[in-house]
Scaffold this motif. Structure first.
Motif, PDB file in Angstrom:
ATOM      1  N   THR A  70      58.266  55.949  61.063  1.00 26.99           N
ATOM      2  CA  THR A  70      56.880  55.718  61.469  1.00 26.99           C
ATOM      3  C   THR A  70      56.550  54.234  61.477  1.00 26.99           C
ATOM      4  O   THR A  70      55.959  53.714  62.434  1.00 26.99           O
ATOM      5  CB  THR A  70      55.917  56.461  60.527  1.00 26.99           C
ATOM      6  OG1 THR A  70      56.239  57.857  60.518  1.00 26.99           O
ATOM      7  CG2 THR A  70      54.474  56.276  60.969  1.00 26.99           C
ATOM      8  N   PHE A  71      56.925  53.533  60.409  1.00 23.71           N
ATOM      9  CA  PHE A  71      56.690  52.087  60.350  1.00 23.71           C
ATOM     10  C   PHE A  71      57.433  51.367  61.469  1.00 23.71           C
ATOM     11  O   PHE A  71      56.906  50.429  62.080  1.00 23.71           O
ATOM     12  CB  PHE A  71      57.135  51.528  58.994  1.00 23.71           C
ATOM     13  CG  PHE A  71      56.155  51.751  57.884  1.00 23.71           C
ATOM     14  CD1 PHE A  71      54.797  51.762  58.129  1.00 23.71           C
ATOM     15  CD2 PHE A  71      56.589  51.944  56.584  1.00 23.71           C
ATOM     16  CE1 PHE A  71      53.878  51.950  57.105  1.00 23.71           C
ATOM     17  CE2 PHE A  71      55.691  52.134  55.556  1.00 23.71           C
ATOM     18  CZ  PHE A  71      54.330  52.149  55.805  1.00 23.71           C
ATOM     19  N   PHE A  72      58.667  51.791  61.728  1.00 14.97           N
ATOM     20  CA  PHE A  72      59.464  51.139  62.763  1.00 14.97           C
ATOM     21  C   PHE A  72      58.795  51.266  64.126  1.00 14.97           C
ATOM     22  O   PHE A  72      58.728  50.293  64.895  1.00 14.97           O
ATOM     23  CB  PHE A  72      60.864  51.752  62.804  1.00 14.97           C
ATOM     24  CG  PHE A  72      61.737  51.206  63.894  1.00 14.97           C
ATOM     25  CD1 PHE A  72      62.325  49.956  63.770  1.00 14.97           C
ATOM     26  CD2 PHE A  72      61.969  51.937  65.055  1.00 14.97           C
ATOM     27  CE1 PHE A  72      63.118  49.439  64.782  1.00 14.97           C
ATOM     28  CE2 PHE A  72      62.769  51.428  66.065  1.00 14.97           C
ATOM     29  CZ  PHE A  72      63.342  50.180  65.934  1.00 14.97           C
ATOM     30  N   ILE A  73      58.276  52.459  64.422  1.00 17.33           N
ATOM     31  CA  ILE A  73      57.642  52.678  65.721  1.00 17.33           C
ATOM     32  C   ILE A  73      56.303  51.949  65.803  1.00 17.33           C
ATOM     33  O   ILE A  73      56.002  51.278  66.802  1.00 17.33           O
ATOM     34  CB  ILE A  73      57.451  54.190  65.965  1.00 17.33           C
ATOM     35  CG1 ILE A  73      58.816  54.859  66.156  1.00 17.33           C
ATOM     36  CG2 ILE A  73      56.555  54.449  67.184  1.00 17.33           C
ATOM     37  CD1 ILE A  73      58.765  56.368  66.138  1.00 17.33           C
ATOM     38  N   ALA A 127      51.634  56.673  67.876  1.00 18.58           N
ATOM     39  CA  ALA A 127      52.802  56.374  67.044  1.00 18.58           C
ATOM     40  C   ALA A 127      53.177  57.580  66.192  1.00 18.58           C
ATOM     41  O   ALA A 127      54.367  57.880  66.009  1.00 18.58           O
ATOM     42  CB  ALA A 127      52.527  55.166  66.156  1.00 18.58           C
ATOM     43  N   GLY A 128      52.175  58.270  65.687  1.00 12.44           N
ATOM     44  CA  GLY A 128      52.431  59.457  64.879  1.00 12.44           C
ATOM     45  C   GLY A 128      53.101  60.553  65.679  1.00 12.44           C
ATOM     46  O   GLY A 128      54.039  61.206  65.206  1.00 12.44           O
ATOM     47  N   VAL A 129      52.632  60.770  66.900  1.00 12.52           N
ATOM     48  CA  VAL A 129      53.232  61.786  67.765  1.00 12.52           C
ATOM     49  C   VAL A 129      54.688  61.446  68.062  1.00 12.52           C
ATOM     50  O   VAL A 129      55.571  62.310  67.999  1.00 12.52           O
ATOM     51  CB  VAL A 129      52.432  61.933  69.075  1.00 12.52           C
ATOM     52  CG1 VAL A 129      53.207  62.761  70.097  1.00 12.52           C
ATOM     53  CG2 VAL A 129      51.081  62.574  68.809  1.00 12.52           C
ATOM     54  N   ILE A 130      54.952  60.184  68.380  1.00 11.49           N
ATOM     55  CA  ILE A 130      56.324  59.766  68.699  1.00 11.49           C
ATOM     56  C   ILE A 130      57.236  59.962  67.492  1.00 11.49           C
ATOM     57  O   ILE A 130      58.336  60.521  67.603  1.00 11.49           O
ATOM     58  CB  ILE A 130      56.353  58.298  69.158  1.00 11.49           C
ATOM     59  CG1 ILE A 130      55.613  58.148  70.497  1.00 11.49           C
ATOM     60  CG2 ILE A 130      57.793  57.805  69.289  1.00 11.49           C
ATOM     61  CD1 ILE A 130      55.443  56.711  70.948  1.00 11.49           C
ATOM     62  N   ALA A 131      56.778  59.515  66.312  1.00  9.43           N
ATOM     63  CA  ALA A 131      57.597  59.615  65.101  1.00  9.43           C
ATOM     64  C   ALA A 131      57.870  61.073  64.738  1.00  9.43           C
ATOM     65  O   ALA A 131      59.013  61.452  64.460  1.00  9.43           O
ATOM     66  CB  ALA A 131      56.913  58.897  63.947  1.00  9.43           C
ATOM     67  N   CYS A 141      49.309  59.152  57.506  1.00  9.53           N
ATOM     68  CA  CYS A 141      48.118  58.474  56.964  1.00  9.53           C
ATOM     69  C   CYS A 141      48.422  57.029  56.587  1.00  9.53           C
ATOM     70  O   CYS A 141      47.503  56.206  56.494  1.00  9.53           O
ATOM     71  CB  CYS A 141      47.563  59.235  55.767  1.00  9.53           C
ATOM     72  SG  CYS A 141      48.541  59.084  54.241  1.00  9.53           S
ATOM     73  N   VAL A 142      49.696  56.692  56.391  1.00  7.08           N
ATOM     74  CA  VAL A 142      50.050  55.328  55.976  1.00  7.08           C
ATOM     75  C   VAL A 142      49.756  54.304  57.064  1.00  7.08           C
ATOM     76  O   VAL A 142      49.673  53.105  56.780  1.00  7.08           O
ATOM     77  CB  VAL A 142      51.534  55.233  55.566  1.00  7.08           C
ATOM     78  CG1 VAL A 142      51.823  56.132  54.378  1.00  7.08           C
ATOM     79  CG2 VAL A 142      52.452  55.572  56.732  1.00  7.08           C
TER      80      VAL A 142
END
Length: 218
Positions: free
Chosen positions: A70-73, A90-94, A164-165
């Motif tokens: 998630t952080f990477f994306i 980003a959440g959807v992609i991760a 949530c992060v």
């Protein structure tokens, strides 16, 4: 403030977060199902390049935490490419990539579990390899791996809490915001727990009903 006052004040916000959680999970799982099927077919392909791509994809997903993905994306990719991306996107992609990697292996196992005689029978009836895969093999494979697929759905719904992060106001984030304002962590986390439990338990019960119906029809 009594518990019931806190419940009346917090529940609308938590339900708002729950709706976003379900939207995030639903869209991610829809993409992950397609990605998982395609990746599984690549892994079973006779083409070594496609098999390598599948193996690399699954290895990357399995060997890195969803939080890091998630952080990477959200931070790494956007920073490297100089683009802006919403936390939801980003959440959807991760989540899609993460669930897709695991679903790929689930579907691959399901496809391999289908009796090879089914393929031979379909080909003898004049069906092409593509028609045999999509009309004969995949429907049976999905029936075989349905319990594992539903389990992955439940895991992905719970994994939305990790998003949530990056600031997405899903259910867990809403709970954090309410606690920051009320300092009632026990009660608020209890509400969050109950909402997650109700949703995932409902999915589990429905999936068992579907499994029984599929078994009877089969």
């Amino acid at each position: 403030m009594s518990f019931f006052d806190l419940l009346a004040e917090s529940l609308p916000l938590l339900l708002q977060g729950l709706v976003l959680t379900l939207e995030l999970a639903g869209l991610s799982l829809a993409i992950a199902m397609v990605l998982g099927v395609l990746a599984a077919l690549m892994g079973l392909s006779k083409n070594p390049v496609l098999r390598f791509i599948n193996s690399a994809f699954v290895a990357i997903i399995r060997c890195s935490p969803l939080l890091v993905q998630t952080f990477f994306i959200y931070f790494g990719v956007t920073g490297a490419l100089g683009i802006r991306m919403s936390a939801f996107t980003a959440g959807v992609i991760a989540l899609s990539l993460n669930a897709g990697g695991y679903l790929s292996e689930i579907f691959r196992g399901g496809i391999q579990a289908v009796d090879r005689g089914q393929t031979e029978a379909a080909r003898s009836l004049g069906l092409s390899a593509r028609q045999t895969t999509w009309r004969i093999i995949l429907p049976q494979a999905i029936r075989i791996c349905l319990p594992s697929v539903v389990n992955q759905w439940c895991i992905t719904i719970k994994d939305t809490s990790i998003i949530c992060v990056i600031g997405l106001a899903e259910l867990t984030r809403m709970g954090q915001q309410i606690i920051a304002r009320t300092y009632r962590s026990f009660e608020v986390w209890l509400m969050v727990f109950v909402l997650y439990f109700v949703v995932i338990y409902a999915i589990t019960v429905i999936s068992r009903m579907v499994e029984r119906k599929v078994s009877l029809d089969g």
